[in-house]
Design an enzyme around this catalytic site. Structure first.
Site, PDB file in Angstrom:
ATOM      1  N   GLU A  36       0.883  -1.170   0.000  1.00  0.00           N
ATOM      2  CA  GLU A  36       0.000   0.000   0.000  1.00  0.00           C
ATOM      3  C   GLU A  36       0.916   1.213   0.000  1.00  0.00           C
ATOM      4  O   GLU A  36       1.752   1.360   0.894  1.00  0.00           O
ATOM      5  CB  GLU A  36      -0.917  -0.020   1.223  1.00  0.00           C
ATOM      6  CG  GLU A  36      -1.845  -1.231   1.268  1.00  0.00           C
ATOM      7  CD  GLU A  36      -2.745  -1.377   0.042  1.00  0.00           C
ATOM      8  OE1 GLU A  36      -3.073  -0.357  -0.599  1.00  0.00           O
ATOM      9  OE2 GLU A  36      -3.095  -2.517  -0.303  1.00  0.00           O
TER      10      GLU A  36
ATOM     11  N   CYS B 208      -1.563   8.939   4.045  1.00  0.00           N
ATOM     12  CA  CYS B 208      -1.568   8.592   2.623  1.00  0.00           C
ATOM     13  C   CYS B 208      -2.888   9.037   1.995  1.00  0.00           C
ATOM     14  O   CYS B 208      -2.972   9.258   0.799  1.00  0.00           O
ATOM     15  CB  CYS B 208      -1.369   7.094   2.460  1.00  0.00           C
ATOM     16  SG  CYS B 208      -2.506   6.180   3.480  1.00  0.00           S
TER      17      CYS B 208
HETATM   18  P1  NAD Z   1       9.134   5.285   2.951  1.00  0.00           P
HETATM   19  O1  NAD Z   1       8.886   4.649   1.649  1.00  0.00           O
HETATM   20  O2  NAD Z   1      10.197   6.301   3.065  1.00  0.00           O
HETATM   21  O3  NAD Z   1       9.510   4.154   4.033  1.00  0.00           O
HETATM   22  C1  NAD Z   1       8.684   3.017   4.210  1.00  0.00           C
HETATM   23  C2  NAD Z   1       9.560   1.876   4.707  1.00  0.00           C
HETATM   24  O4  NAD Z   1      10.438   1.496   3.654  1.00  0.00           O
HETATM   25  C3  NAD Z   1      10.432   2.264   5.905  1.00  0.00           C
HETATM   26  O5  NAD Z   1      10.514   1.171   6.787  1.00  0.00           O
HETATM   27  C4  NAD Z   1      11.760   2.542   5.244  1.00  0.00           C
HETATM   28  O6  NAD Z   1      12.860   2.390   6.113  1.00  0.00           O
HETATM   29  C5  NAD Z   1      11.776   1.496   4.152  1.00  0.00           C
HETATM   30  N1  NAD Z   1      12.701   1.827   3.071  1.00  0.00           N
HETATM   31  C6  NAD Z   1      13.076   3.049   2.647  1.00  0.00           C
HETATM   32  N2  NAD Z   1      13.958   2.940   1.638  1.00  0.00           N
HETATM   33  C7  NAD Z   1      14.125   1.626   1.415  1.00  0.00           C
HETATM   34  C8  NAD Z   1      14.894   0.871   0.511  1.00  0.00           C
HETATM   35  N3  NAD Z   1      15.657   1.454  -0.403  1.00  0.00           N
HETATM   36  N4  NAD Z   1      14.820  -0.474   0.585  1.00  0.00           N
HETATM   37  C9  NAD Z   1      14.028  -1.072   1.493  1.00  0.00           C
HETATM   38  N5  NAD Z   1      13.270  -0.419   2.378  1.00  0.00           N
HETATM   39  C10 NAD Z   1      13.321   0.910   2.337  1.00  0.00           C
HETATM   40  O7  NAD Z   1       7.732   5.851   3.486  1.00  0.00           O
HETATM   41  P2  NAD Z   1       7.419   6.704   4.787  1.00  0.00           P
HETATM   42  O8  NAD Z   1       7.979   8.071   4.634  1.00  0.00           O
HETATM   43  O9  NAD Z   1       7.765   5.934   6.023  1.00  0.00           O
HETATM   44  O10 NAD Z   1       5.826   6.736   4.717  1.00  0.00           O
HETATM   45  C11 NAD Z   1       5.153   7.634   3.884  1.00  0.00           C
HETATM   46  C12 NAD Z   1       4.706   6.964   2.601  1.00  0.00           C
HETATM   47  O11 NAD Z   1       3.893   5.847   2.913  1.00  0.00           O
HETATM   48  C13 NAD Z   1       3.836   7.889   1.758  1.00  0.00           C
HETATM   49  O12 NAD Z   1       4.159   7.722   0.405  1.00  0.00           O
HETATM   50  C14 NAD Z   1       2.428   7.387   2.053  1.00  0.00           C
HETATM   51  O13 NAD Z   1       1.492   7.689   1.043  1.00  0.00           O
HETATM   52  C15 NAD Z   1       2.658   5.932   2.202  1.00  0.00           C
HETATM   53  N6  NAD Z   1       1.606   5.297   2.992  1.00  0.00           N
HETATM   54  C16 NAD Z   1       0.654   4.599   2.320  1.00  0.00           C
HETATM   55  C17 NAD Z   1      -0.388   3.997   3.010  1.00  0.00           C
HETATM   56  C18 NAD Z   1      -1.454   3.221   2.288  1.00  0.00           C
HETATM   57  O14 NAD Z   1      -2.208   2.500   2.942  1.00  0.00           O
HETATM   58  N7  NAD Z   1      -1.572   3.347   0.973  1.00  0.00           N
HETATM   59  C19 NAD Z   1      -0.448   4.122   4.400  1.00  0.00           C
HETATM   60  C20 NAD Z   1       0.551   4.832   5.059  1.00  0.00           C
HETATM   61  C21 NAD Z   1       1.577   5.412   4.333  1.00  0.00           C
END
Ligand code: NAD
Length: 541
Positions: free
Chosen positions: A293, A327
């Site tokens: 998501e 999100c």
């Molecule tokens: P992010 O993508 O920066 O991080 C999410 C996770 O991925 C974290 O645990 C992070 O450490 C990990 N990550 C980051 N880079 C990585 C890599 N290169 N390889 C592997 N893992 C990696 O997101 P965020 O800032 O924590 O959250 C915000 C984002 O999440 C927004 O885009 C938001 O829309 C989305 N979000 C979506 C939903 C949904 O249900 N659609 C819900 C909540 C948040």
């Protein structure tokens, strides 16, 4: 072995407490907040029974008070990641063979701990780690998390009940096996409930988990692990590994027993993980399940028949609650010319009334954004908007990171429906308005549908039923969660299963049976009571 077909409790959404002045819940959460603020902790890696505090650590700080230390969290090395995988796989057999009623009881107990003795703790930790005001912390960390755990038990029981028809002389059973291998949960900063649920949902279905939380949620991640432990989740079923996301993902995704990814976060990271899984496909014992998501560019479309105060409130709450870091937050708004001025002045009035600061002061509606990277990104877009000729700053546009990462809620108005802030997910308190001619509503719906790559949430506001029907059809694929006369955020477990398609994810609807189905691999068992003993068909006699 169970001699009985047991039923599970009927889930009910956890009531949201008020935290009014003088209420016991308010004093309790503030006392815990103060205690947590004053007593730094170290968050270890949780691998089976071991809690490993590594030498390499990183600092945890409240975004609204970034010079303060809440303590340190451990940074895993490759050896720890390998160990977490091995430990999860060792725990697998016993866990998947535990009767459902006992697995369910563990997570139901976790829900009761969250709603009861841990409520103040998980809320205070979320206020400190993610700068949520108490209302936002309560609906997330206490209520949504407890709801996920309780509703999932009922959904799982429903799934297990779905069985094939029986044949003549034959018994057919569908056994909902856990996946063969382990599940990798990668979670975002913005919802404590999502972090917990991404581990708990597959675990409930008998899976074992390697969990990588966000660096910016570590302080509340520790409370989740404490709750799981107290609820009786056996060691090794959920293993927490924090640190360099690339190192962790490279190690986990190269393992032959990697069986599924349960991801929530940005679209970019999800796409990169999917590609990596694709490249490693021949390594795996099974085709991994991929559930993600991701981002959104969520809209509110007002029709000229809309009630003005409904639109104003939807924009104010939908756009600025939790600093626009949901999100589902509304960030692109389409207003008809006849009511645009009235709506805009209502929103500006609300913005002026916002109080901004630490969540410890419960009168604050707005607190800080999550980290310096997010602050700097928002500032770049705001400064660019000040220079661009096709956009004007109607409110906000100011910021200050001296104590915390504070970005004042900002309202932009553009004449260009493709302006960058109408298309790009900023994940902050910046909302952009585009005004269309009332008669152009049909063409403008087409713009709504085609402007962004996402398809997460969206709202239409109108009193004209014919318009509502037409817009609902036209925007069928523009949002996985579609709202009529409401803001596009605030989904409640069991009521509005959540998720979107297009670039927003696989739309497996967290908080529903659809999500749980991704974490099982059914086995059909056919038992023949009196087996055939002759190969010949009757017609051959
Ligand atoms: P992010 O993508 O920066 O991080 C999410 C996770 O991925 C974290 O645990 C992070 O450490 C990990 N990550 C980051 N880079 C990585 C890599 N290169 N390889 C592997 N893992 C990696 O997101 P965020 O800032 O924590 O959250 C915000 C984002 O999440 C927004 O885009 C938001 O829309 C989305 N979000 C979506 C939903 C949904 O249900 N659609 C819900 C909540 C948040």
């Amino acid at each position: 072995m169970s001699n009985g077909f047991f039923s599970v409790p009927n889930p009910v959404n956890e009531p949201v407490l008020d935290y009014r002045k003088g209420s016991p819940e308010r004093s309790e959460v503030l006392a815990v907040y103060k205690e947590m603020y004053a007593n730094p902790v170290t968050v270890p890696l949780y691998i089976g029974e071991e809690k490993i505090s590594t030498e390499k650590r990183a600092k945890m700080a409240p975004p609204h008070d970034h010079q303060h230390s809440l303590g340190m969290y451990s940074l895993a090395e490759k050896i720890h990641i390998d160990k977490a995988i091995t430990t999860a796989l060792k725990a697998k057999n016993t866990w998947e063979n535990m009767s459902f009623e006992h697995r369910a009881a563990i997570f139901l107990k976790a829900a009761d701990l969250i709603a009861g003795p841990y409520r103040a703790k998980i809320n205070a930790a979320t206020m400190l780690a993610q700068s949520k005001n108490i209302f936002q912390a309560e609906i997330d960390a206490a209520c949504e998390f407890a709801d996920f755990l309780r509703f999932n038990v009922a959904f799982a029981a429903d799934i297990y009940t779905q069985q094939p028809i029986q044949g003549n002389g034959v018994i057919n059973r569908l056994e909902y096996r856990a996946l063969e291998g382990f599940v990798y949960a990668v979670t975002p900063f913005n919802f404590t409930a999502i972090a917990g649920n991404l581990c708990a949902a597959p675990a409930l279905m008998g899976n074992v988990i390697v969990w990588k939380p966000s660096d910016h949620q570590m302080f509340s991640a520790k409370v989740i692990m404490d709750i799981f432990e107290e609820a009786g989740v056996p060691p090794g079923v959920v293993n927490l590994i924090s640190g360099d996301p690339v190192l962790i993902s490279n190690t986990v995704l190269a393992h032959p027993n990697f069986a599924g990814l349960h991801f929530t976060g940005s679209t970019e990271v999800f796409k990169s993980l999917w590609k990596q899984i694709g490249n490693n496909l021949s390594t795996y014992q099974n085709y991994p399940r991929i559930v993600g998501e991701t981002g959104g560019k969520d809209f509110i479309f007002a029709h000229h028949t809309a009630d003005i105060s409904t639109v104003v409130t939807a924009i104010t709450r939908g756009g600025y609650e939790f600093q626009g870091q949901k999100c589902s937050a509304a960030s692109r708004i389409y207003l008809p010319a006849s009511i645009a001025d009235a709506v805009i002045s209502g929103v500006i009035e609300n913005i002026k009334s916002f109080t901004i600061g630490s969540p410890e002061d419960m009168s604050n509606f707005i607190t800080a954004v999550i980290h310096e990277r997010s602050f700097d990104k928002l500032v770049r877009y705001i400064e660019q908007a000040k220079k661009d000729t096709d956009v004007e700053v109607l409110a906000g546009g100011t910021y200050d990171k001296s104590t915390g990462y504070f970005v004042n809620p900002t309202l932009l108005k553009t004449t260009n429906p493709q302006y960058t802030t109408m298309e790009t997910e900023l994940f902050g308190p910046v909302v952009t308005v585009y005004v269309y001619e009332d008669s152009e509503w049909d063409a403008t719906l087409e713009l709504v549908n085609t402007t962004s790559e996402y398809g997460l949430t969206g709202a239409i506001i109108a009193q004209d039923r014919a318009f509502i029907e037409k817009a609902s059809g036209k925007l069928r694929h523009a949002a996985g969660n579609f709202y009529i006369n409401d803001k596009p955020s605030g989904a409640v477990v069991g009521q509005q299963p959540f998720g979107g398609s297009r670039a927003s994810g696989t739309n497996d609807k967290a908080g529903s049976a659809l999500n749980l189905l991704r974490w099982v691999s059914p086995r059909l068992i056919k038992e023949t009571l009196v087996p055939a003993t002759d190969y010949r068909y009757p017609c051959m006699d």
